[in-house]
Design a protein around this motif. Structure first.
Motif, PDB file in Angstrom:
ATOM      1  N   ARG A 132     -31.509  62.987 -92.492  1.00  0.00           N
ATOM      2  CA  ARG A 132     -32.869  63.207 -92.993  1.00  0.00           C
ATOM      3  C   ARG A 132     -33.915  63.065 -91.888  1.00  0.00           C
ATOM      4  O   ARG A 132     -34.884  63.828 -91.831  1.00  0.00           O
ATOM      5  CB  ARG A 132     -33.164  62.253 -94.149  1.00  0.00           C
ATOM      6  N   PHE A 138     -36.489  65.781 -90.380  1.00  0.00           N
ATOM      7  CA  PHE A 138     -37.915  65.440 -90.340  1.00  0.00           C
ATOM      8  C   PHE A 138     -38.505  65.740 -88.967  1.00  0.00           C
ATOM      9  O   PHE A 138     -39.582  66.351 -88.853  1.00  0.00           O
ATOM     10  CB  PHE A 138     -38.071  63.961 -90.702  1.00  0.00           C
ATOM     11  N   ASP A 181     -45.362  57.582 -91.410  1.00  0.00           N
ATOM     12  CA  ASP A 181     -44.622  58.781 -91.830  1.00  0.00           C
ATOM     13  C   ASP A 181     -43.122  58.607 -91.576  1.00  0.00           C
ATOM     14  O   ASP A 181     -42.294  58.914 -92.437  1.00  0.00           O
ATOM     15  CB  ASP A 181     -45.120  60.016 -91.063  1.00  0.00           C
ATOM     16  N   ILE A 238     -38.839  57.589 -94.133  1.00  0.00           N
ATOM     17  CA  ILE A 238     -37.568  58.311 -94.068  1.00  0.00           C
ATOM     18  C   ILE A 238     -36.424  57.326 -93.833  1.00  0.00           C
ATOM     19  O   ILE A 238     -36.411  56.620 -92.810  1.00  0.00           O
ATOM     20  CB  ILE A 238     -37.576  59.342 -92.915  1.00  0.00           C
TER      21      ILE A 238
END
Length: 486
Positions: free
Chosen positions: A32, A36, A19, A23
């Motif tokens: 970002r 997140f 995950d 990014i």
């Protein structure tokens, strides 16, 4: 493929890593990944704080039966080093890391993997999300910009954290427990020079150095890896006397904390010396490759004819530049007299840029001894000032002084011995960890560093060992179970 990564064990950790690696998260471009992580904490219903510099703190209460244990700060940094091979088509600003499984290792295709320090971040995320892991109260600290200035750690104010124990998950050998690290300082030399019109009797060539391993400029500085900037300078050094060589452009290295893997230069030589130049430069290239063949078997040095550059740099400045780079310390400066096999002081000649009338040379000097760090920094300063450069010191950060009587160290060494039957390697490292900086505002916090085995950090050869991550995960869970009472 990410699907293969997500099936690895422990699944909860590898899934969080996948995950995270979707990014983009370059140093100083963490907007970002900050968003997140904040969304992650808020979606779990946990207290989530972003401080003034961009660090994120997520707090989770103790699980049942662990309420009387001391609060633990779990800490890792959000940013990663962005490095790619020159022939890899990849945009770090828009793309997630393309990972794959290779035997017992997770790697990335032509880029850095981000295991440094993404595996630490993923570990903390998995613990925060868990419903069946026993742990005391946790303050998860996700810092920013560790790789290019440690501005997150520097900007963290006292009073935001209450925990008395900090577990830094940023060590890269799974049998090592870190108790100290080096400090560092950036040494940057600059100069403006006059460009001259290239005479008509000269012809153009491009020289390229590539295929070097690169790597972490602290942890791997003692390994004898090739430095592309030093190699390029060696190829150029006697060029004027032998071939009338004049430099037009140089572009070598990339990040200050990465050992330079590539360099390219555009030069002009006297046309009459073309055959001799090609022959003797190729001969020198073979000598260099032979010297480095054990550590750098993939080193490539290429010479190709190109359009003659329109301008070249002032000859006097060129001669001073090549001599200064030759003289500048690169690699180990001094080994520790107190800790066996520890590099005390070193320098990475990280970046050399010559273009459009401007010179920039960037170094990262590290040491576990403050006076030795400044001694080497001043050595470099003197070297470059002798050639007319202006030299600036910046980004100074302290080391982390070992505390061999640390209570949490005793907890970790006992658990490691119980799990493996072997003694952990308790050591200081030559990398820059955030513990020394964090300790300035939290002087009473008991700190320790550990992590899974990661090789080739700060280079496209970065890889994380799957079996080591499994070993490390068990270690983390046992540590959380054995945190002492308040």
């Amino acid at each position: 493929m990410d699907t293969d990564i997500r099936e690895l064990k422990p699944k909860q950790l590898w899934n969080k890593f996948a995950d995270l690696n979707a990014i983009p998260r370059a140093s100083k471009k963490e907007e970002r990944v900050i968003a997140f992580i904040k969304d992650f904490g808020k979606n779990l219903g946990l207290e989530t704080i972003e401080d003034k510099v961009g660090n994120v703190i997520i707090k989770k209460r103790a699980t049942a039966g662990m309420e009387n244990r001391a609060t633990v700060v779990l800490q890792s940094h959000l940013d990663m080093v962005h490095q790619k091979n020159s022939d890899t088509d990849f945009d770090f600003d828009t793309q997630g890391i393309n990972m794959y499984v290779y035997g017992d290792w997770v790697r990335a295709r032509g880029t850095t993997l981000g295991a440094d320090n993404g595996l630490g971040v993923a570990t903390i995320m998995a613990i925060l999300e868990s419903k069946d892991i026993s742990h005391p109260a946790i303050e998860a600290l996700f810092t920013i910009d560790e790789e290019t200035g440690m501005t997150g750690a520097k900007g963290l104010k006292g009073g935001l954290l209450t925990g008395g124990i900090l577990l830094n998950l940023d060590t890269e050998e799974d049998d090592e427990i870190g108790v100290g690290c080096a400090g560092g300082i950036d040494v940057t030399a600059t100069r403006i020079y006059n460009e001259e019109e290239t005479p008509e009797f000269k012809i153009g060539f491009k020289i390229s150095v590539k295929g070097l391993q690169g790597g972490h400029s602290g942890m791997q500085i003692h390994e004898g890896l090739g430095n592309a900037n030093k190699i390029m300078n060696r190829l150029l050094f006697d060029g004027f006397e032998n071939f009338g060589l004049r430099i037009s452009e140089i572009d070598g290295g990339s990040l200050r904390n990465a050992i330079p893997r590539e360099s390219k230069a555009v030069v002009a030589i006297d046309a009459i010396h073309e055959k001799t130049f090609i022959g003797e430069t190729n001969e020198l290239a073979e000598i260099i490759k032979t010297e480095l063949k054990t550590m750098e078997p993939d080193l490539q040095i290429a010479i190709s004819k190109v359009e003659t550059p329109k301008t070249i740099m002032d000859l006097g400045v060129q001669e001073g530049l090549t001599r200064a780079i030759y003289a500048a310390q690169n690699g180990v400066y001094r080994m520790s007299a107190d800790i066996p096999d520890l590099v005390e002081t070193s320098n990475n000649l990280a970046r050399v840029v010559v273009k459009k009338g401007k010179i920039k040379i960037a170094c990262l000097t590290r040491s576990s001894v403050e006076s030795s760090k400044m001694d080497l920094a001043n050595t470099l300063r003197a070297t470059f000032e002798l050639t007319g450069c202006e030299v600036e010191f910046s980004g100074d950060y302290p080391g982390w002084t070992p505390n061999m009587d640390s209570p949490i160290l005793k907890v970790l060494t006992t658990i490691y011995k119980d799990l493996t039957g072997e003694d952990a390697h308790v050591a200081a490292c030559h990398a820059g960890l955030e513990c020394g900086i964090l300790g300035q505002n939290y002087p009473k916090m008991d700190m320790i560093s550990f992590g899974p085995t990661i090789k080739g950090a700060h280079s496209p050869d970065e890889r994380a060992q799957i079996s080591s991550v499994q070993k490390y995960w068990k270690f983390v869970l046992e540590i959380l179970k054995h945190i002492p009472n308040k």
